[in-house]
Design an enzyme around this catalytic site. Structure first.
Site, PDB file in Angstrom:
ATOM      1  CB  CYS A 149      -0.957   0.002   1.185  1.00  0.00           C
ATOM      2  SG  CYS A 149      -2.128  -1.348   1.112  1.00  0.00           S
ATOM      3  CG  HIS A 200      -3.069   3.772   1.766  1.00  0.00           C
ATOM      4  ND1 HIS A 200      -3.554   3.301   0.566  1.00  0.00           N
ATOM      5  CD2 HIS A 200      -3.132   2.730   2.636  1.00  0.00           C
ATOM      6  CE1 HIS A 200      -3.883   2.031   0.705  1.00  0.00           C
ATOM      7  NE2 HIS A 200      -3.642   1.658   1.948  1.00  0.00           N
ATOM      8  CG  ASN A 228      -6.438  -0.582   1.127  1.00  0.00           C
ATOM      9  OD1 ASN A 228      -5.749  -0.178   0.183  1.00  0.00           O
ATOM     10  ND2 ASN A 228      -5.929  -1.015   2.264  1.00  0.00           N
TER      11      ASN A 228
HETATM   12  N1  COA Z   1     -18.586  -7.863   9.386  1.00  0.00           N
HETATM   13  C1  COA Z   1     -19.033  -8.091  10.628  1.00  0.00           C
HETATM   14  N2  COA Z   1     -18.213  -8.397  11.646  1.00  0.00           N
HETATM   15  C2  COA Z   1     -16.911  -8.475  11.401  1.00  0.00           C
HETATM   16  C3  COA Z   1     -16.367  -8.259  10.121  1.00  0.00           C
HETATM   17  C4  COA Z   1     -17.277  -7.953   9.094  1.00  0.00           C
HETATM   18  N3  COA Z   1     -16.860  -7.721   7.826  1.00  0.00           N
HETATM   19  N4  COA Z   1     -15.040  -8.407  10.183  1.00  0.00           N
HETATM   20  C5  COA Z   1     -14.732  -8.707  11.439  1.00  0.00           C
HETATM   21  N5  COA Z   1     -15.871  -8.757  12.197  1.00  0.00           N
HETATM   22  C6  COA Z   1     -16.001  -9.050  13.615  1.00  0.00           C
HETATM   23  C7  COA Z   1     -14.869  -9.894  14.136  1.00  0.00           C
HETATM   24  O1  COA Z   1     -15.122 -11.257  13.893  1.00  0.00           O
HETATM   25  C8  COA Z   1     -14.918  -9.580  15.613  1.00  0.00           C
HETATM   26  O2  COA Z   1     -15.936 -10.326  16.207  1.00  0.00           O
HETATM   27  P1  COA Z   1     -15.754 -10.962  17.690  1.00  0.00           P
HETATM   28  O3  COA Z   1     -15.559  -9.792  18.591  1.00  0.00           O
HETATM   29  O4  COA Z   1     -17.033 -11.679  17.873  1.00  0.00           O
HETATM   30  O5  COA Z   1     -14.550 -11.836  17.570  1.00  0.00           O
HETATM   31  C9  COA Z   1     -15.358  -8.119  15.662  1.00  0.00           C
HETATM   32  O6  COA Z   1     -15.919  -7.843  14.358  1.00  0.00           O
HETATM   33  C10 COA Z   1     -14.218  -7.164  15.913  1.00  0.00           C
HETATM   34  O7  COA Z   1     -13.117  -7.547  15.088  1.00  0.00           O
HETATM   35  P2  COA Z   1     -11.814  -6.687  15.040  1.00  0.00           P
HETATM   36  O8  COA Z   1     -10.917  -7.238  13.977  1.00  0.00           O
HETATM   37  O9  COA Z   1     -11.237  -6.527  16.404  1.00  0.00           O
HETATM   38  O10 COA Z   1     -12.446  -5.306  14.538  1.00  0.00           O
HETATM   39  P3  COA Z   1     -11.805  -3.882  14.426  1.00  0.00           P
HETATM   40  O11 COA Z   1     -12.585  -2.910  15.166  1.00  0.00           O
HETATM   41  O12 COA Z   1     -10.323  -3.919  14.650  1.00  0.00           O
HETATM   42  O13 COA Z   1     -12.042  -3.573  12.867  1.00  0.00           O
HETATM   43  C11 COA Z   1     -10.753  -3.570  10.833  1.00  0.00           C
HETATM   44  C12 COA Z   1     -11.468  -4.417  11.894  1.00  0.00           C
HETATM   45  C13 COA Z   1     -10.092  -4.511   9.841  1.00  0.00           C
HETATM   46  C14 COA Z   1     -11.793  -2.709  10.124  1.00  0.00           C
HETATM   47  C15 COA Z   1      -9.722  -2.681  11.500  1.00  0.00           C
HETATM   48  O14 COA Z   1      -8.903  -3.439  12.372  1.00  0.00           O
HETATM   49  C16 COA Z   1      -8.839  -1.965  10.542  1.00  0.00           C
HETATM   50  O15 COA Z   1      -9.276  -1.136   9.777  1.00  0.00           O
HETATM   51  N6  COA Z   1      -7.534  -2.227  10.598  1.00  0.00           N
HETATM   52  C17 COA Z   1      -6.573  -1.601   9.706  1.00  0.00           C
HETATM   53  C18 COA Z   1      -6.641  -2.341   8.423  1.00  0.00           C
HETATM   54  C19 COA Z   1      -5.907  -1.629   7.355  1.00  0.00           C
HETATM   55  O16 COA Z   1      -5.988  -0.463   7.238  1.00  0.00           O
HETATM   56  N7  COA Z   1      -5.208  -2.416   6.569  1.00  0.00           N
HETATM   57  C20 COA Z   1      -4.570  -2.009   5.413  1.00  0.00           C
HETATM   58  C21 COA Z   1      -3.364  -1.251   5.720  1.00  0.00           C
HETATM   59  S1  COA Z   1      -2.650  -0.912   4.204  1.00  0.00           S
END
Ligand code: COA
Length: 323
Positions: A114, A250, A280
């Site tokens: 990215c 980004h 993304n």
């Molecule tokens: N729909 C519904 N629920 C979802 C889901 C979806 N698409 N994806 C994950 N969940 C659930 C998980 O299973 C988890 O459930 P649980 O608590 O029962 O285990 C809950 O949501 C929380 O998951 P978590 O991964 O802790 O969520 P989060 O608040 O961290 O959000 C992201 C997840 C991926 C949106 C977030 O971590 C993020 O944006 N991270 C950065 C990613 C990024 O920018 N990557 C690219 C960099 S280049």
């Protein structure tokens, strides 16, 4: 005589196929509310069967060359930032070079996931400063949706496909003159490679593999690293947060964009946001957002534009441009 790089044209291209959150809900245990609240994403573009990274890159390149009012024959370097190349080899850049009808100059890919566009911009800028190139085409192009695990709801809702491009041109400047790309700043920390990676490749198991991510951990590092590299870029140029006109970040997650803007004291209007419509697009996201803000007239000559990105590796970087 010293040289700086001016961005003399921008372009972009998106696949025409749209996938909304509602369409994802039909095949995945997720909801529009969850995706919008956690990421800001409402829809993403998906490349059609046969629509390759090089095809998206070529269209973006043509648009950038048209805006720059130069022809491919004037280019001496083509750099494509991509983590989803058409083939293991040759580079996607050489394919784009051929599509542009060029058989002169050089072409190669840059892989920083990215952060790829910022890395490629930095490489191009250094070629120009060294006097080794006059006109450089820098493209970020991806078909991320081909390396997703469509059963992993924590990752497959986050990515989309597209391409963006810029044309850089060497301009002679007086010592101390602040115009064009003022500076670029690159970082990586390979200890953190397991936070965001693809579980396959030609050098390991011979498979293409699927994207894997520890989202929460990546989020934590993104906020810290981006704030640090932005500070570094401003300090290197004797500038402060209040000098920034536009942030072109980004587009990984709306919450990361909001957090960075808050730290920089920028208003929501000063941040170019496409994540709601593009999701993304990895190396394509910064040039896609940049092209949008240039074409709709937001970015004007003389303004200070800050670009930043973080991605797998981990890699991160920033570029400061006096437009
Ligand atoms: N729909 C519904 N629920 C979802 C889901 C979806 N698409 N994806 C994950 N969940 C659930 C998980 O299973 C988890 O459930 P649980 O608590 O029962 O285990 C809950 O949501 C929380 O998951 P978590 O991964 O802790 O969520 P989060 O608040 O961290 O959000 C992201 C997840 C991926 C949106 C977030 O971590 C993020 O944006 N991270 C950065 C990613 C990024 O920018 N990557 C690219 C960099 S280049």
């Amino acid at each position: 005589m010293a040289y700086c790089s001016r961005i003399i044209g921008t372009g972009s291209h998106l696949p025409d196929q749209i996938m909304t959150n509602a369409q994802l809900v039909e095949k995945l245990d997720t909801s529009d509310e969850w995706i919008v609240e956690r990421t800001g994403i409402r829809e993403r573009r998906i490349a059609r069967v046969g629509e390759s990274t090089s095809a998206l890159a070529f269209q973006a390149a043509e648009n950038a060359l048209e805006a720059a009012e130069i022809s491919a024959q004037d280019l001496d370097l083509v750099i494509v930032a991509t983590t989803t190349p058409d083939n293991t080899f040759p580079s996607t850049a050489t394919k784009v070079q051929a599509m542009l009808g060029m058989d002169h100059g050089a072409a190669f890919d840059v892989q920083a996931v990215c952060s790829g566009f910022i890395y490629a911009l930095s490489v191009a800028d250094n070629f120009i400063r060294a006097g080794q190139a006059k006109n450089v085409l820098v493209i970020g192009a991806e078909v991320m949706t081909r390396i997703l695990d469509w059963e992993d709801r924590a990752t497959c809702v986050l990515f989309g496909d597209g391409a963006g491009a810029v044309v850089l041109q060497a301009q002679e400047i007086e010592a101390g003159e602040q115009i064009g790309i003022l500076s670029t700043h690159l970082h990586s920390d390979g200890k953190l490679r397991d936070l965001l990676y693809v579980d396959g490749g030609p050098g390991t198991d011979g498979n293409v593999g699927k994207l894997r991510m520890l989202g929460r951990e990546v989020f934590r590092h993104a906020v810290t690293n981006l704030a640090a590299v932005v500070g570094e870029a401003l300090e290197a140029n004797g500038l402060s947060q209040t000098d920034i006109d536009w942030l072109v970040p980004h587009q990984a997650n709306k919450r990361i964009l909001d957090g960075t803007a808050r730290k920089l004291g920028l208003s929501a209007e000063q941040v170019v946001v496409t994540v709601d419509r593009h999701a993304n697009t990895s190396a394509a996201s910064v040039p896609l957002a940049l092209d949008e803000a240039v074409r709709d007239g937001r970015i004007q000559p003389g303004q200070l534009v800050l670009m930043e990105a973080m991605g797998g590796g981990l890699t991160w970087g920033a570029a400061l441009v006096r437009w």
